[in-house]
Design a protein around this motif. Structure first.
Motif, mmCIF file in Angstrom:
data_model
loop_
_atom_site.group_PDB
_atom_site.id
_atom_site.type_symbol
_atom_site.label_atom_id
_atom_site.label_comp_id
_atom_site.label_asym_id
_atom_site.label_seq_id
_atom_site.Cartn_x
_atom_site.Cartn_y
_atom_site.Cartn_z
ATOM 1 N N GLY A 146 -26.977 -14.200 127.936
ATOM 2 C CA GLY A 146 -25.841 -13.415 127.429
ATOM 3 C C GLY A 146 -26.252 -12.631 126.190
ATOM 4 O O GLY A 146 -27.099 -13.067 125.404
ATOM 5 N N GLU A 147 -25.653 -11.457 126.036
ATOM 6 C CA GLU A 147 -26.074 -10.549 124.958
ATOM 7 C C GLU A 147 -25.941 -11.161 123.568
ATOM 8 O O GLU A 147 -26.792 -10.964 122.707
ATOM 9 C CB GLU A 147 -25.271 -9.252 125.031
ATOM 10 C CG GLU A 147 -23.779 -9.510 125.086
ATOM 11 C CD GLU A 147 -22.963 -8.230 125.146
ATOM 12 O OE1 GLU A 147 -23.445 -7.208 124.644
ATOM 13 O OE2 GLU A 147 -21.845 -8.269 125.677
ATOM 14 N N ALA A 148 -24.865 -11.928 123.329
ATOM 15 C CA ALA A 148 -24.669 -12.494 121.998
ATOM 16 C C ALA A 148 -25.752 -13.509 121.682
ATOM 17 O O ALA A 148 -26.321 -13.526 120.586
ATOM 18 C CB ALA A 148 -23.288 -13.130 121.885
ATOM 19 N N ARG A 153 -30.712 -15.015 118.967
ATOM 20 C CA ARG A 153 -32.057 -15.581 119.019
ATOM 21 C C ARG A 153 -33.135 -14.502 118.960
ATOM 22 O O ARG A 153 -34.317 -14.807 118.875
ATOM 23 C CB ARG A 153 -32.221 -16.385 120.304
ATOM 24 C CG ARG A 153 -31.528 -17.733 120.266
ATOM 25 C CD ARG A 153 -32.318 -18.681 119.380
ATOM 26 N NE ARG A 153 -31.645 -19.951 119.205
ATOM 27 C CZ ARG A 153 -32.225 -21.123 119.448
ATOM 28 N NH1 ARG A 153 -33.464 -21.185 119.908
ATOM 29 N NH2 ARG A 153 -31.562 -22.232 119.211
ATOM 30 N N GLY A 154 -32.729 -13.234 119.059
ATOM 31 C CA GLY A 154 -33.682 -12.128 119.019
ATOM 32 C C GLY A 154 -34.648 -12.126 120.191
ATOM 33 O O GLY A 154 -35.836 -11.868 120.022
ATOM 34 N N ASN A 183 -22.558 -15.999 125.600
ATOM 35 C CA ASN A 183 -23.351 -16.926 124.791
ATOM 36 C C ASN A 183 -24.145 -17.919 125.623
ATOM 37 O O ASN A 183 -24.504 -18.972 125.151
ATOM 38 C CB ASN A 183 -22.426 -17.684 123.847
ATOM 39 C CG ASN A 183 -22.111 -16.861 122.633
ATOM 40 O OD1 ASN A 183 -22.964 -16.658 121.777
ATOM 41 N ND2 ASN A 183 -20.897 -16.332 122.580
ATOM 42 N N ILE A 184 -24.396 -17.540 126.859
ATOM 43 C CA ILE A 184 -24.948 -18.522 127.779
ATOM 44 C C ILE A 184 -26.276 -18.084 128.349
ATOM 45 O O ILE A 184 -26.547 -16.879 128.473
ATOM 46 C CB ILE A 184 -23.907 -18.756 128.907
ATOM 47 C CG1 ILE A 184 -22.786 -19.588 128.299
ATOM 48 C CG2 ILE A 184 -24.513 -19.333 130.145
ATOM 49 C CD1 ILE A 184 -22.024 -20.374 129.257
ATOM 50 N N GLY A 332 -23.697 -10.760 112.334
ATOM 51 C CA GLY A 332 -23.957 -12.188 112.522
ATOM 52 C C GLY A 332 -23.728 -12.689 113.932
ATOM 53 O O GLY A 332 -24.271 -13.713 114.309
ATOM 54 N N HIS A 333 -22.938 -12.001 114.765
ATOM 55 C CA HIS A 333 -22.610 -12.470 116.116
ATOM 56 C C HIS A 333 -22.186 -13.923 116.106
ATOM 57 O O HIS A 333 -22.687 -14.723 116.892
ATOM 58 C CB HIS A 333 -23.815 -12.346 117.064
ATOM 59 C CG HIS A 333 -24.279 -10.958 117.273
ATOM 60 N ND1 HIS A 333 -23.616 -10.053 118.062
ATOM 61 C CD2 HIS A 333 -25.347 -10.297 116.770
ATOM 62 C CE1 HIS A 333 -24.265 -8.907 118.050
ATOM 63 N NE2 HIS A 333 -25.312 -9.014 117.263
ATOM 64 N N PHE A 334 -21.309 -14.285 115.193
ATOM 65 C CA PHE A 334 -20.985 -15.703 115.087
ATOM 66 C C PHE A 334 -20.179 -16.176 116.268
ATOM 67 O O PHE A 334 -19.300 -15.482 116.772
ATOM 68 C CB PHE A 334 -20.171 -15.967 113.826
ATOM 69 C CG PHE A 334 -20.946 -15.719 112.586
ATOM 70 C CD1 PHE A 334 -21.987 -16.562 112.232
ATOM 71 C CD2 PHE A 334 -20.654 -14.636 111.789
ATOM 72 C CE1 PHE A 334 -22.718 -16.317 111.094
ATOM 73 C CE2 PHE A 334 -21.384 -14.384 110.649
ATOM 74 C CZ PHE A 334 -22.415 -15.226 110.297
ATOM 75 N N SER A 335 -20.512 -17.360 116.724
ATOM 76 C CA SER A 335 -19.619 -17.987 117.673
ATOM 77 C C SER A 335 -19.617 -19.475 117.401
ATOM 78 O O SER A 335 -20.623 -20.063 117.026
ATOM 79 C CB SER A 335 -20.046 -17.686 119.105
ATOM 80 O OG SER A 335 -21.222 -18.384 119.395
#
Ligand SMILES: Nc1ncnc2c1ncn2[C@@H]1O[C@H](COP(=O)(O)OP(=O)(O)OP(=O)(O)O)[C@@H](O)[C@H]1O
Ligand SMILES: [Mg+2]
Lengths: 386, 230
Positions: A146-148, A153-154, A183-184, A332-335
């Motif tokens: 997943g993109e996020a 993780r770059g 996020n997967i 930050g793409h926080f989740s």
């Protein structure tokens, strides 16, 4: 009323030429608005992730009374029986493997799906922007990320990355607006079953994701599924996906609701800061205002100038705070992840825009009382008071 | 008809139960183009009278008409508009806005009038020129001497080309030489531009520029002397 506009530069000069006082006020407001916008973004994210929405068609079938992917085990053949039910479009068995089962900001969640099911699993509005499903099907240790997660993780296509003791090869990046999928890392089911060392059984999965044909059938199909396995060795608990997330993340939901109080507190702080700045400025400028009135400035015009001052302070502070919070969330793409489920902090425009509008409104609100009092003041006595 | 006509002009302040009447039943005519010096002991009501003439205070009783219009009947908002075009007020302590430059201070009254930026600029420049302070237009009040500040304040008072200039002890805070040049400036505005001037003063020497000297005592005019160069 052109004069309302013509006096605005004078108000701005009054603000800019008291740089220390203005800067302190604006910094205070922007810190408070940063807090407000962050909390609102979090609340919005939680709401989107956990409130069942009108168009939802996904159910999650879990082992009854189990709350963590490590303990939910269902026989894979359940999938065939579920698929035969009326109103079921597709069933994807999934193995979930997480690096951390607790609530955390950086959890990697692996979802194992059968080789020919990835397309179905991703069907809900996602597209692979880099790499391909074909590339994923070719390699046993391949992952569609997943993109996020990829951004956090770059990683890019062709990279390898490890988490929770599993190393995978990145075969594709998935772009989707489905928060759970962003996020997967999607991997092959047998690979994950093996890697997760569930005794090499191969026949157990964590859950089934069931797509129903119509949102209206969601509840009915869920009850049917649970009825099907009620007297089985592994009874199931089936919920709409967002409700499932909401249940799993109930601690976070409560926490975030509580954080809503912080948002109100931040607004109160903004109000107090602006009111304080205005009241002090008014006291400082008692004579100036009397002079302006002597020159022919009417009471309402001076009140307007005070409102513009309050609004400007609120707007500038609100803009700085909102832009800061917006940038933080975007970069930050926080989740928040718990039990392998993701709650993304909303990175859209709505929280910052609400924040800016609130700061502006509070600026005007905080200036109203001083402005009205000033407009009614008697000029001659002003000169005597100073 | 006189430019300024006061009839039975009275101002009473109520302070709790007691009432003070600094101005009582005053009749006064001031002709257009006059230069009036107003003298009197402290507390005799000079500032009170000036504030009434300026329309920043309103009489308790009596009438005040300026150029035929009954100022005492105007509502607050109308009075403000009237002030912006008819009177220029000069204070003892200059009262410039500290965060604005000389230019911006002089520009203030023009913001109330429908006027293009360039027209405003021309008017401000002319007013600064008239008081010989053009070279200091970008300075803030704190960067100016008292005499220079008062010049800027006078420029601000004349920039709208009001018919009446009111000055409350305009030289009270200035040294002798500066006070003299300030009086010469006011006399010039009176003679060349025909502005009617009413000036409160404690300094008898400044009355030599005035053509009329009024004495106020306990809220009443006690005598009316004709001064001038003699
Ligand atoms: N707003 C007010 N409230 C109460 N009393 C006032 C007010 N304004 C003026 N007074 C009173 O009216 C009287 C006259 O005041 P005014 O300022 O007119 O005197 P003045 O002649 O200008 O004196 P000075 O030469 O000291 O400036 C004083 O006793 C003053 O206390
Ligand atoms: Mg006085």
């Amino acid at each position: 009323m052109m004069r309302l506009l013509r006096v605005c530069p004078t108000v701005l000069r009054q603000i800019i030429r008291s740089p220390i006082r203005s800067a302190l006020t604006v910094i205070g407001i922007s810190v408070a608005m940063y807090l407000f916008v962050s909390v609102e973004a979090m609340r919005e994210g939680v709401h989107t992730a956990t409130q069942v929405q009108a168009g939802d068609t996904t159910l999650v079938v879990y082992r009854e009374n189990r709350f963590c992917p490590f303990s939910s085990r269902l026989p894979q053949f359940y999938g065939d029986r579920i698929e035969r039910l009326e109103g079921v479009n597709s069933v994807v068995p999934m193995q979930i493997h997480v690096s951390n089962c607790r609530a955390s900001l950086d959890v990697v969640t692996f979802r194992g799906v059968p080789r020919d099911e990835l397309g179905t699993a991703l069907a809900s509005g996602g597209k692979i922007t880099d790499g391909s499903v074909a590339a994923w099907e070719r390699r046993g240790d391949a992952a569609v990320v997943g993109e996020a997660l990829a951004a956090r993780r770059g990683v890019r296509v062709g990279d390898r990355f490890s988490a929770a003791g599993i190393t995978v090869f990145v075969a594709g990046i998935l772009e989707t607006d489905h928060p759970q999928d962003r996020n997967i890392a999607w991997v092959h089911l047998p690979f994950l079953q093996e890697a997760a060392r569930r005794g090499g059984t191969g026949g157990l999965v964590t859950q089934f994701n069931v797509a129903v044909d119509e949102p209206a059938h969601l509840e009915a199909v869920a009850s049917e599924i649970d009825a099907l396995f009620r007297h089985d060795e592994h009874p199931t608990a089936t919920r709409p996906e967002r409700a499932f997330v909401g249940r799993a993340a109930r601690d976070i939901v409560e926490l975030v609701d509580f954080a809503g109080l912080l948002a109100w507190g931040a607004l109160a702080a903004v109000f107090a800061l602006i009111a304080n700045a205005i009241v002090l400025a008014m006291r400082d400028r008692l004579r100036d205002h009397a002079v302006l009135q002597t020159l022919g400035f009417s009471g309402p015009l001076i009140a307007w100038m005070v409102l513009v001052e309050g609004a400007t302070l609120g707007l500038v502070g609100g803009l700085l705070g909102a832009i800061g919070a917006f940038a933080t969330v975007r970069v930050g793409h926080f989740s928040l992840t718990m039990e392998g489920l993701n709650i993304e902090i909303a990175s859209g425009w709505s929280a910052p825009l609400v924040g800016i509008a609130a700061a502006l409104a509070l600026g005007v609100l905080a200036a109203i009382v001083p402005a009205l009092r000033l407009a009614r003041r008697d000029i001659a006595s002003c000169f005597r008071a100073v | 008809m006189a430019l300024i006509e006061c009839r039975h002009l009275t101002r009473t302040y109520k302070r709790g139960a007691e009432a003070i009447t600094p101005l009582q039943d005053l009749d006064l005519d001031i002709e257009a183009g006059a230069f009036v010096a107003l003298m009197g002991p402290s507390g005799s009501g000079k500032t009170t009278l000036l504030n009434l003439l300026a329309g920043i205070d309103r009489p308790t009783a009596g009438t005040l008409s300026v150029a035929g219009s009954p100022v005492h009947t105007l509502a607050r908002g109308e009075l403000a508009r009237w002030r912006s075009t008819h009177v220029g007020y000069i204070f003892q302590l200059y009262n410039l806005i500290p965060v604005l430059t000389a230019y911006e201070n002089v520009e203030l009254p023009l913001l109330l009038q429908p006027m293009s930026r360039s027209e405003r600029h021309a008017r401000v420049a002319a007013a600064l020129e008239a008081v010989s302070i053009s070279d200091r237009h970008a300075h803030y009040p704190r960067q100016l001497s008292g005499g220079q500040e008062q010049r800027v304040a006078i420029a601000r008072a004349i920039v709208t080309e009001p018919s009446i200039l009111l000055a409350d002890e305009p030289t009270g805070d200035l040294d002798r030489a500066t006070a003299t040049s300030m009086m010469e400036l006011l006399a010039r505005l009176n003679a060349e531009q025909g502005r009617t001037i009413v000036m409160v003063t404690h300094d008898p020497r400044t009355t030599e520029w005035a053509d009329t000297v009024l004495h106020l005592e306990k809220g009443k005019l006690v005598e009316q002397a004709v001064g001038g160069a003699a």
